[in-house]
Scaffold this motif. Structure first.
Motif, PDB file in Angstrom:
ATOM      1  N   SER A   4       0.960  -1.277   0.092  1.00  8.07           N
ATOM      2  CA  SER A   4       0.142   0.181   0.065  1.00  8.07           C
ATOM      3  C   SER A   4       0.757   1.459  -0.031  1.00  8.07           C
ATOM      4  O   SER A   4       0.257   2.256  -0.085  1.00  8.07           O
ATOM      5  N   ASP A 118      -4.277   7.953   3.159  1.00  8.44           N
ATOM      6  CA  ASP A 118      -4.286   7.184   4.563  1.00  8.44           C
ATOM      7  C   ASP A 118      -5.407   6.340   4.329  1.00  8.44           C
ATOM      8  O   ASP A 118      -5.557   5.119   4.895  1.00  8.44           O
ATOM      9  N   LYS A 119      -6.426   6.720   4.145  1.00  9.53           N
ATOM     10  CA  LYS A 119      -7.811   6.073   4.034  1.00  9.53           C
ATOM     11  C   LYS A 119      -7.756   5.056   3.083  1.00  9.53           C
ATOM     12  O   LYS A 119      -8.319   3.847   3.356  1.00  9.53           O
ATOM     13  N   LYS A 121      -5.093   3.422   2.123  1.00 10.32           N
ATOM     14  CA  LYS A 121      -4.114   2.576   2.909  1.00 10.32           C
ATOM     15  C   LYS A 121      -4.895   1.400   3.742  1.00 10.32           C
ATOM     16  O   LYS A 121      -4.773   0.156   3.741  1.00 10.32           O
ATOM     17  N   ARG A 122      -5.694   2.054   4.529  1.00 14.60           N
ATOM     18  CA  ARG A 122      -6.632   1.062   5.394  1.00 14.60           C
ATOM     19  C   ARG A 122      -7.486   0.194   4.679  1.00 14.60           C
ATOM     20  O   ARG A 122      -7.797  -0.875   5.174  1.00 14.60           O
ATOM     21  N   PHE A 123      -8.124   0.782   3.511  1.00  9.94           N
ATOM     22  CA  PHE A 123      -9.107  -0.099   2.774  1.00  9.94           C
ATOM     23  C   PHE A 123      -8.154  -1.248   2.132  1.00  9.94           C
ATOM     24  O   PHE A 123      -8.645  -2.312   2.067  1.00  9.94           O
ATOM     25  N   LYS A 125      -5.266  -2.374   3.151  1.00 15.52           N
ATOM     26  CA  LYS A 125      -5.029  -3.426   4.287  1.00 15.52           C
ATOM     27  C   LYS A 125      -6.013  -4.295   4.694  1.00 15.52           C
ATOM     28  O   LYS A 125      -5.643  -5.629   4.842  1.00 15.52           O
ATOM     29  N   LEU A 126      -7.118  -3.896   4.757  1.00 15.14           N
ATOM     30  CA  LEU A 126      -8.307  -4.799   5.021  1.00 15.14           C
ATOM     31  C   LEU A 126      -8.662  -5.750   4.001  1.00 15.14           C
ATOM     32  O   LEU A 126      -8.844  -6.717   4.269  1.00 15.14           O
ATOM     33  N   GLN A 129      -5.655  -8.301   4.066  1.00 15.58           N
ATOM     34  CA  GLN A 129      -6.007  -9.246   5.081  1.00 15.58           C
ATOM     35  C   GLN A 129      -7.178 -10.201   5.022  1.00 15.58           C
ATOM     36  O   GLN A 129      -6.937 -11.531   5.221  1.00 15.58           O
TER      37      GLN A 129
END
Length: 452
Positions: A4, A118-119, A121-123, A125-126, A129
């Motif tokens: 990311s 940043d938002k 990157k969080r998506f 990463k989820l 995972q």
């Protein structure tokens, strides 16, 4: 390197691209550039960028077209942030409806852009995972079908060596499941939370393999339009799996040996040393001792990658596993294709249990996928299998046995043609059904001259 942290900037104005590059590299991002929608789509064919920043107004196709193509082709694996100098409520609403994650106006504070990134990157990463969790669950379910003593010994070896960082060489015939074992080793190791990065050395031409592994700087050779991060750098902290390593040229072998000795790499076009730390798992279906005698493989590299050797037996030597694997793949493909498979005819099952599978687990998987695709009423029948036997599994020509490589090629050509036909030549959908990446399928189309 975390996936990311890679961002592709798409803007026809070089000044904006350079400004974004400086801002993003200052925050530790690896940045790629494209000056048009067409160039961006070509870059994404070759390399994965999880985040794309795209301008709206560009010559030819605009940013909304690019957004739509990315969402249609890559879905949630790539997040797009629309960047524009002329913001409006209408264009923002349109972007969100198509699937943009964010919307940034160029005149605003760059911190707002970083907030959108940043938002994203969080998506990402989820999504990563969730994808890893699904793959791990599938691997565990697949491995739970094992009943043969030979494979139990392999799994016992895996348990014994996973916690150590020694280099591992997996050997065995093509299609025995070396990548599954490599993933299992990674999942049981201390690096389990880090990246597992598989590379098929045979699927990449030798002149491109060096760039794939080491990366390159912008302008380092013809076609190097932007900096590219290599796989060794990307796998830092995790595990890299080099499949079909026996196919590497001697020149590339020398460079791999140097990386293993120094734990450092240089991108093509750069003299900067970059430290890397990864676990190497290699695999080959060749007899490397014989290849050393023939002068095709370096002896010093062989000793570096062969600290621990695990031999994976062919499927014909572990028939106890067949029934469970057949059931596993039928369930897997019926769920994936959303087909209600009610059962398998007895003579079809008997044939599948008796067949020797020269292509091993990969061939079994392809056969099951094929008969699931061809089933029209939920019953897997021998007449569908006979189509496979006469077309793809034909082992003779004019009374002579044809080489395995040629038989496999025939199987793959006809198989790819049939799947593409059912997907209306949609490469992304076909790749998803087959279970390989879009890029791998595209490489196969090039290899077998099927691009038309």
């Amino acid at each position: 390197m975390i996936e990311s942290s890679k961002i592709l900037i798409v803007d026809d104005e070089v000044e904006y691209r350079e400004t974004y590059r400086m801002l993003l590299e200052g925050r530790g991002f690896f940045v790629g550039e494209a000056n048009s929608v067409q160039e961006a789509l070509e870059i994404l064919e070759r390399e994965y960028y999880p985040i794309v920043l795209s301008d709206v107004i560009m010559p030819g196709k605009d940013g909304f077209y690019l957004l739509n193509e990315i969402k249609r082709t890559y879905r949630d694996s790539i997040e797009v942030i629309i960047v524009t100098g002329y913001g409006s409520i209408e264009s923002a609403v349109r972007a969100m409806k198509i699937g943009a994650l964010g919307y940034f106006i160029k005149s605003r504070n760059p911190e707002e852009l970083f907030s959108e990134i940043d938002k994203a990157k969080r998506f990402i990463k989820l999504e990563t995972q969730n994808s890893i969790a699904k793959r791990e669950a599938g691997s565990k379910l697949f491995l739970s079908q094992i009943k043969s003593p030979k494979m139990f010994r392999v799994l016992k070896e895996v348990d014994a060596i996973s916690q150590f960082s020694s280099n591992i060489l997996l050997t065995g015939e093509t299609g025995v499941g070396k990548e599954i074992i490599a993933k299992l080793i990674h999942q049981k190791s201390k690096m389990a939370k880090e990246i597992f990065l598989p590379i098929n050395c045979q699927a990449i031409s030798d002149n491109l393999l060096e760039s794939e592994l080491f990366g390159h700087e912008k302008g380092s050779f013809t076609g190097a339009a932007s900096r590219r991060i290599g796989r060794f750098e990307e796998a830092n902290g995790g595990t890299i799996f080099l499949d079909e390593m026996g196919e590497m040229s001697l020149n590339t072998q020398v460079k791999i040996l140097r990386v293993l000795d120094t734990k450092q790499i240089e991108r093509i076009g750069s003299n900067k040393q970059i430290k890397v730390n990864f676990r190497l798992i290699s695999a080959t279906n060749r007899n490397l001792s014989k290849e050393i005698e023939l002068g095709n493989f370096r002896e010093d590299l062989f000793y570096r990658i062969n600290t621990i050797n695990i031999e994976i037996p062919p499927l014909r030597e572990r028939k106890e596993d067949l029934k469970g694997m057949i059931d596993f793949f039928i369930t897997h493909f019926s769920n994936e294709m959303k087909k209600n498979i009610k059962g398998i005819e007895r003579n079809t099952e008997q044939y599948l249990l008796a067949y020797d599978y020269p292509g091993n687990v990969r061939e079994l998987k392809n056969i099951i996928e094929r008969i699931v695709v061809l089933s029209t009423d939920g019953i897997l029948r021998l007449n569908n299998l006979e189509n496979i036997k006469t077309k793809e599994l034909n082992i003779s020509q004019n009374g002579k046995i044809i080489p395995f490589k040629e038989a496999r090629k025939r199987f793959e050509v006809d198989y790819i043609k049939d799947v593409l036909e059912k997907c209306d030549n949609n490469i992304t959908q076909a790749a998803s059904l087959i279970g390989i990446s879009r890029r791998q399928l595209f490489n196969k189309l090039v290899e077998y001259n099927l691009k038309s």
